[in-house]
Design a protein around this motif. Structure first.
Motif, PDB file in Angstrom:
ATOM      1  N   ALA A  36       0.710  -1.112   0.096  1.00 10.23           N
ATOM      2  CA  ALA A  36      -0.185  -0.078   0.072  1.00 10.23           C
ATOM      3  C   ALA A  36       0.787   1.146   0.097  1.00 10.23           C
ATOM      4  N   THR A  37       1.931   1.242   0.606  1.00  7.87           N
ATOM      5  CA  THR A  37       2.994   2.459   0.644  1.00  7.87           C
ATOM      6  C   THR A  37       3.399   2.610  -0.552  1.00  7.87           C
ATOM      7  N   ARG A  38       3.978   1.370  -1.118  1.00 14.54           N
ATOM      8  CA  ARG A  38       4.699   1.673  -2.405  1.00 14.54           C
ATOM      9  C   ARG A  38       3.569   2.173  -3.564  1.00 14.54           C
ATOM     10  N   HIS A  39       2.566   1.699  -3.307  1.00 14.70           N
ATOM     11  CA  HIS A  39       1.515   2.126  -4.343  1.00 14.70           C
ATOM     12  C   HIS A  39       1.176   3.798  -4.204  1.00 14.70           C
ATOM     13  N   ALA A  40       0.930   3.952  -3.043  1.00 13.30           N
ATOM     14  CA  ALA A  40       0.644   5.510  -2.791  1.00 13.30           C
ATOM     15  C   ALA A  40       1.819   6.471  -2.872  1.00 13.30           C
ATOM     16  N   VAL A  41       3.071   5.876  -2.737  1.00 13.39           N
ATOM     17  CA  VAL A  41       4.069   6.884  -3.069  1.00 13.39           C
ATOM     18  C   VAL A  41       4.483   7.071  -4.540  1.00 13.39           C
ATOM     19  N   THR A  42       4.086   6.054  -5.253  1.00 15.75           N
ATOM     20  CA  THR A  42       4.240   6.089  -6.832  1.00 15.75           C
ATOM     21  C   THR A  42       2.792   6.383  -7.559  1.00 15.75           C
ATOM     22  N   HIS A  43       2.069   6.791  -6.881  1.00 14.62           N
ATOM     23  CA  HIS A  43       0.682   7.084  -7.681  1.00 14.62           C
ATOM     24  C   HIS A  43      -0.039   8.410  -7.013  1.00 14.62           C
ATOM     25  N   ASP A  44      -0.407   8.349  -5.787  1.00 15.68           N
ATOM     26  CA  ASP A  44      -1.214   9.383  -5.195  1.00 15.68           C
ATOM     27  C   ASP A  44      -0.655  10.287  -4.145  1.00 15.68           C
ATOM     28  N   LEU A  45       0.115   9.808  -3.294  1.00 12.88           N
ATOM     29  CA  LEU A  45       0.399  10.673  -2.275  1.00 12.88           C
ATOM     30  C   LEU A  45       1.983  10.866  -1.798  1.00 12.88           C
ATOM     31  N   PRO A  46       2.413  12.306  -1.512  1.00 11.29           N
ATOM     32  CA  PRO A  46       3.782  12.107  -1.113  1.00 11.29           C
ATOM     33  C   PRO A  46       3.812  11.472   0.338  1.00 11.29           C
ATOM     34  N   PRO A  47       5.448  11.392   0.413  1.00 12.17           N
ATOM     35  CA  PRO A  47       5.660  10.565   1.636  1.00 12.17           C
ATOM     36  C   PRO A  47       5.255  11.531   3.029  1.00 12.17           C
ATOM     37  N   ALA A  48       5.267  12.693   3.034  1.00 12.42           N
ATOM     38  CA  ALA A  48       4.965  13.413   4.252  1.00 12.42           C
ATOM     39  C   ALA A  48       3.628  13.457   4.795  1.00 12.42           C
ATOM     40  N   ALA A  49       2.654  13.196   3.550  1.00 13.00           N
ATOM     41  CA  ALA A  49       1.389  13.138   3.786  1.00 13.00           C
ATOM     42  C   ALA A  49       0.838  11.793   4.237  1.00 13.00           C
ATOM     43  N   ILE A  50       1.478  10.837   3.701  1.00 14.76           N
ATOM     44  CA  ILE A  50       1.285   9.496   4.004  1.00 14.76           C
ATOM     45  C   ILE A  50       1.876   9.178   5.440  1.00 14.76           C
ATOM     46  N   GLY A  51       3.038  10.033   5.814  1.00 16.15           N
ATOM     47  CA  GLY A  51       3.456   9.758   7.340  1.00 16.15           C
ATOM     48  C   GLY A  51       2.467  10.271   8.184  1.00 16.15           C
ATOM     49  N   LEU A  52       2.004  11.441   7.852  1.00 12.17           N
ATOM     50  CA  LEU A  52       0.959  12.354   8.776  1.00 12.17           C
ATOM     51  C   LEU A  52      -0.139  11.394   9.036  1.00 12.17           C
ATOM     52  N   PHE A  78       4.802  19.693   7.117  1.00 14.90           N
ATOM     53  CA  PHE A  78       4.988  19.266   5.833  1.00 14.90           C
ATOM     54  C   PHE A  78       3.845  18.398   5.091  1.00 14.90           C
ATOM     55  N   GLY A  79       3.339  17.585   5.958  1.00  5.89           N
ATOM     56  CA  GLY A  79       2.293  16.867   5.432  1.00  5.89           C
ATOM     57  C   GLY A  79       1.101  17.294   5.466  1.00  5.89           C
ATOM     58  N   ALA A  80       0.574  18.342   6.295  1.00  3.43           N
ATOM     59  CA  ALA A  80      -0.765  18.678   6.181  1.00  3.43           C
ATOM     60  C   ALA A  80      -0.991  19.587   4.715  1.00  3.43           C
ATOM     61  N   PRO A  81      -0.211  20.487   4.209  1.00  2.00           N
ATOM     62  CA  PRO A  81      -0.521  20.970   3.189  1.00  2.00           C
ATOM     63  C   PRO A  81      -0.737  20.026   1.796  1.00  2.00           C
ATOM     64  N   SER A  82       0.241  19.064   1.767  1.00  5.94           N
ATOM     65  CA  SER A  82       0.038  17.880   0.753  1.00  5.94           C
ATOM     66  C   SER A  82      -1.136  17.092   0.882  1.00  5.94           C
ATOM     67  N   GLY A 103      -8.185  18.095  -1.963  1.00 12.46           N
ATOM     68  CA  GLY A 103      -8.775  19.316  -3.215  1.00 12.46           C
ATOM     69  C   GLY A 103      -8.858  18.637  -4.410  1.00 12.46           C
ATOM     70  N   ASP A 104      -7.599  17.696  -4.865  1.00 14.87           N
ATOM     71  CA  ASP A 104      -7.828  16.956  -6.139  1.00 14.87           C
ATOM     72  C   ASP A 104      -8.618  15.830  -6.341  1.00 14.87           C
ATOM     73  N   GLY A 105      -9.569  15.500  -5.220  1.00 14.90           N
ATOM     74  CA  GLY A 105     -10.441  14.381  -5.388  1.00 14.90           C
ATOM     75  C   GLY A 105      -9.888  13.125  -5.136  1.00 14.90           C
ATOM     76  N   LEU A 106      -8.979  13.207  -4.331  1.00 15.28           N
ATOM     77  CA  LEU A 106      -8.442  11.867  -3.607  1.00 15.28           C
ATOM     78  C   LEU A 106      -8.559  11.460  -2.513  1.00 15.28           C
ATOM     79  N   ALA A 107      -9.813  11.602  -2.082  1.00 15.41           N
ATOM     80  CA  ALA A 107     -10.389  11.386  -0.660  1.00 15.41           C
ATOM     81  C   ALA A 107     -10.530  10.084  -0.491  1.00 15.41           C
ATOM     82  N   GLY A 108     -10.544   9.044  -1.610  1.00 19.02           N
ATOM     83  CA  GLY A 108     -10.668   7.581  -1.573  1.00 19.02           C
ATOM     84  C   GLY A 108      -9.234   7.129  -1.123  1.00 19.02           C
TER      85      GLY A 108
END
Length: 311
Positions: free
Chosen positions: A36-52, A207-211, A217-222
């Motif tokens: 899941a982390t590999r998928h997120a950092v290569t597709h949807d979310l930056p590391p700081a946002a996932i870490g948050l 660092f993670g909150a703005p991302s 805002g980009d529709g990535l709520a899912g």
């Protein structure tokens, strides 16, 4: 006689069964987390946002514990506190950045696969701990497996995967430091999880909150909700509790012996989810590292010592 003997046997079986189920659930969480982390950092979310998300959820759920423990627990000390914190935000950011380069199948042997190696090396070099023959053989297999995975990518592959290998090994080293710091901290597993979660959340917040806001805002709520569940609840809380339960019911060595399953499971899950199929060198390295982790866990050393005391 048989009826009278049955209840104790059943009572002994139930805790062991609970331990094995908890261990299986733990390694499943580890494998899903890696993919899941590999998928997120290569597709949807930056590391700081996932870490948050990873540390924000346990920080919130464990706030009663961190409230009692405090941000600076008495008797912890600066060096041990720094060692504990290294497994939080720094560990996650380094590992998440490494996952942008290294395929999911290689994450298992390079991260949880080498964690016991770094724990043993630090224990040997810093604290003078001794290692048995089986564990030394296991560490040797892990090193050979890592060389099969990382050496091929460094010498022959031009995709930059070696950068991920270096970062993942750095993360494993941070976890080795954390392990020794935790052993000497005097904190319980939940107290350590609460403290690390709260500090990491505070560090990652600017660092993670703005991302995270931009992602919503980009529709990535899912994807955000999915990562909050996988990272925060399952990995951040359930994984800690289940692994502690497995250690309590089975013992540290037997619980650790199940960890290689996460290496295999992550490689299998990555095929349909990420469309990542390991090459021949990686498959050899994964196999060797998996057997190495089993030996390095000390489960065979403990069995051999028990056998020698009986004879």
């Amino acid at each position: 006689m048989s009826d009278l003997a049955y209840p104790p046997s059943q009572a002994q079986t139930r805790p062991a069964l609970t331990g094995w189920l908890a261990a299986l659930a733990t390694v499943t969480i580890w494998a899903v987390w890696a993919v899941a982390t590999r998928h997120a950092v290569t597709h949807d979310l930056p590391p700081a946002a996932i870490g948050l998300l990873r540390f924000g959820v346990p920080a919130l759920l464990l706030i009663p514990i961190s409230w009692r423990t405090g941000l600076f627990p008495k008797g912890l000390g600066f060096r041990k506190g720094l060692g504990l914190l290294g497994s939080g935000a720094p560990f996650f950011l380094i590992v998440a950045l490494g996952m942008q380069f290294a395929p999911a199948a290689e994450i298992g042997p390079l991260l949880p696969g080498t964690m016991p190696l770094f724990v043993a090396l630090i224990g040997w070099l810093v604290f003078g701990e001794r290692l048995g023959r089986f564990r030394i053989a296991g560490f040797a297999l892990i090193l050979i497996g890592v060389a099969c995975i990382g050496g091929y990518g460094l010498l022959f592959a031009g995709n930059g995967a070696w950068r991920g290998h270096v970062l993942l090994l750095s993360g494993a080293c941070l976890w080795g430091i954390y392990t020794h710091a935790y052993r000497r901290s005097g904190l319980s597993a939940l107290q350590a999880a609460a403290l690390i979660g709260l500090w990491s959340f505070l560090i990652l917040l600017p660092f993670g909150a703005p991302s995270l806001v931009r992602a919503l805002g980009d529709g990535l709520a899912g994807p955000v909700i999915l990562q909050a569940v996988v990272q925060g609840f399952f990995s951040g809380v359930a994984g800690v509790v289940l692994y502690g339960l497995a250690v309590d019911r089975l013992g540290a060595s037997r619980a650790a012996a199940v960890s290689p399953l996460s290496i295999v499971m992550a490689a299998v899950i990555a095929v349909p989810v990420l469309d990542e199929i390991p090459d021949r060198a990686a498959l050899i390295g994964i196999t060797l590292a998996t057997f190495g982790v089993v030996l390095a866990s000390g489960v065979f050393s403990r069995s051999a010592s028990k056998g020698s005391t009986r004879t």
